[in-house]
Design a protein around this motif. Structure first.
Motif, PDB file in Angstrom:
ATOM      1  N   MET A   1     -33.379 109.871 101.148  1.00 51.34           N
ATOM      2  CA  MET A   1     -33.198 108.488 100.518  1.00 51.34           C
ATOM      3  C   MET A   1     -34.566 107.593 100.901  1.00 51.34           C
ATOM      4  O   MET A   1     -34.808 106.942 100.030  1.00 51.34           O
TER       5      MET A   1
ATOM      6  N   ARG B   1     -29.553 112.019 103.644  1.00 52.79           N
ATOM      7  CA  ARG B   1     -30.323 111.025 104.265  1.00 52.79           C
ATOM      8  C   ARG B   1     -31.858 111.258 104.258  1.00 52.79           C
ATOM      9  O   ARG B   1     -32.652 110.371 104.342  1.00 52.79           O
TER      10      ARG B   1
ATOM     11  N   MET C   1     -17.984 111.566  99.760  1.00 55.34           N
ATOM     12  CA  MET C   1     -19.414 111.040 100.093  1.00 55.34           C
ATOM     13  C   MET C   1     -19.219 111.754 101.681  1.00 55.34           C
ATOM     14  O   MET C   1     -18.821 110.966 102.506  1.00 55.34           O
TER      15      MET C   1
ATOM     16  N   ASN D   1     -24.723 114.977 102.503  1.00 56.80           N
ATOM     17  CA  ASN D   1     -25.496 113.840 103.059  1.00 56.80           C
ATOM     18  C   ASN D   1     -27.097 114.149 102.658  1.00 56.80           C
ATOM     19  O   ASN D   1     -27.588 115.162 103.116  1.00 56.80           O
TER      20      ASN D   1
ATOM     21  N   THR E   1     -25.283 103.944  95.974  1.00 54.70           N
ATOM     22  CA  THR E   1     -25.996 105.242  95.538  1.00 54.70           C
ATOM     23  C   THR E   1     -25.550 105.862  94.420  1.00 54.70           C
ATOM     24  O   THR E   1     -26.121 106.572  93.556  1.00 54.70           O
TER      25      THR E   1
ATOM     26  N   GLY F   1     -21.247 104.650 100.264  1.00 59.01           N
ATOM     27  CA  GLY F   1     -22.369 105.145  99.214  1.00 59.01           C
ATOM     28  C   GLY F   1     -21.996 104.770  97.894  1.00 59.01           C
ATOM     29  O   GLY F   1     -22.633 105.570  96.793  1.00 59.01           O
TER      30      GLY F   1
END
Length: 344
Positions: free
Chosen positions: A296, A293, A244, A291, A19, A16
């Motif tokens: 995203m 997710r 991360m 996270n 990101t 990551g």
């Protein structure tokens, strides 16, 4: 005032890193810093996050090797915020082709207070050149020194042109010649990690390699650099690490995650800091990012950071609360990183 540069690096991919670089750049800009993001990863992942496909097509429209090979089609340059000949590959092309020194390209303004020095897949062609010139620079070869300092001089010019306070450098996950030149150009190094064996092994390799590069540069090359060539001191000061956090699954129980997490402080202390008495003290642990997710895809479609998502972007109900949590975590992380970088 000279900008402070931070390279985000882990020689294990998939943690990551890009990101993190993207969100830190946006949050630091929100905190009042003039930020220059530099994409020195030959995969150009940061560029692909910051710009849309049509802009990247405009950016790579001039004499790109990819266009020449038919990988992407050429088109007339657009009239937006990007134009051709403004990538890091364009900057080093004169050196690569033997026609001159580094070309000092101007960064792209993403928004007020935030700029990008875009990457290109063509940068991978510079790897062999940097590798060949590294040892020549030990002998004081001027052309080799110009090659190995090209990233430093390119970044220094770009940062000065936008009056940047902070430079964030995104690099690829390896210990090759491009990353060596990129890291030597950095004042400090921030390490994103996953709590797993691969990240620990990456730390074990990274620490000794950084020390070797720093020693060779300072002891062998710097004394031979002519006064007319700007060269970095190769500080590469370790700022600390960011965990991360992975998505917890049934095949990856919490106990396994915690087992690797407990080992990181000792490995970081011994391998990266070269501490003869490594400690489990986690004072170098800057933050653990959960996270995100579920945010995203929304952020990708909206082409904005996760913490800037609105209801119009699809962040409704409990998702909007998640956005607020994301904002709080990244703000705390950015403030911590800035304090460490500016106080180093």
């Amino acid at each position: 005032m000279t900008a402070t540069s931070i390279a985000l690096f882990n020689n294990k991919g998939g943690v990551g890193k890009t990101t993190l670089a993207y969100h830190l750049a946006h949050m630091m800009s929100r905190l009042g810093q003039n930020v220059l993001a530099v994409d020195l990863d030959p995969q150009a992942n940061l560029t692909s996050v910051c710009l849309d496909e049509s802009e990247i097509e405009d950016l790579w429209s001039s004499s790109s090797e990819l266009i020449a090979q038919g990988v992407i089609a050429a088109r007339l340059p657009g009239g937006g915020r990007v134009r051709g000949d403004r990538t890091v590959a364009d900057a080093v092309r004169p050196i690569l082709e033997g026609t001159g020194d580094v070309a000092l390209v101007e960064p792209v303004e993403l928004k007020s207070g935030l700029w990008l020095l875009p990457g290109s897949l063509d940068l991978s062609r510079f790897e062999d050149k940097l590798s060949n010139e590294w040892f020549k620079s030990f002998a004081g070869d001027i052309a080799a020194i110009r090659t190995t300092t090209a990233f430093h001089r390119m970044i220094k010019h770009a940062a000065a042109s936008v009056d940047a306070d902070i430079v964030l450098i995104d690099v690829g996950p390896n210990l090759g010649a491009i990353n060596r030149a990129a890291l030597i150009a950095a004042d400090s190094v921030l390490m994103p990690l996953a709590a797993d064996l691969f990240s620990l092994k990456g730390l074990s390799n990274l620490g000794p390699t950084l020390r070797e590069w720093r020693h060779n540069w300072r002891q062998v090359v710097l004394p031979q650099v002519p006064s007319g060539i700007s060269a970095p001191p190769a500080d590469m000061t370790p700022l600390g690490y960011v965990i991360m956090q992975p998505e917890m699954r049934l095949d990856r129980p919490v106990k396994a995650y915690e087992r690797w997490l407990e080992r990181i402080p000792v490995v970081y202390s011994s391998a990266v800091l070269d501490d003869p008495s490594p400690s489990p003290d986690d004072r170098h642990h800057i933050a653990t990012l959960r996270n995100y997710r579920s945010l995203m895809p929304l952020a990708h479609d909206a082409r904005k950071p996760m913490f800037e998502l609105k209801a119009a972007d699809g962040a409704l109900g409990s998702t909007q609360k998640y956005v607020h949590t994301c904002f709080k975590e990244f703000r705390g992380l950015a403030e911590n990183v800035l304090q460490r970088a500016l106080d180093r």
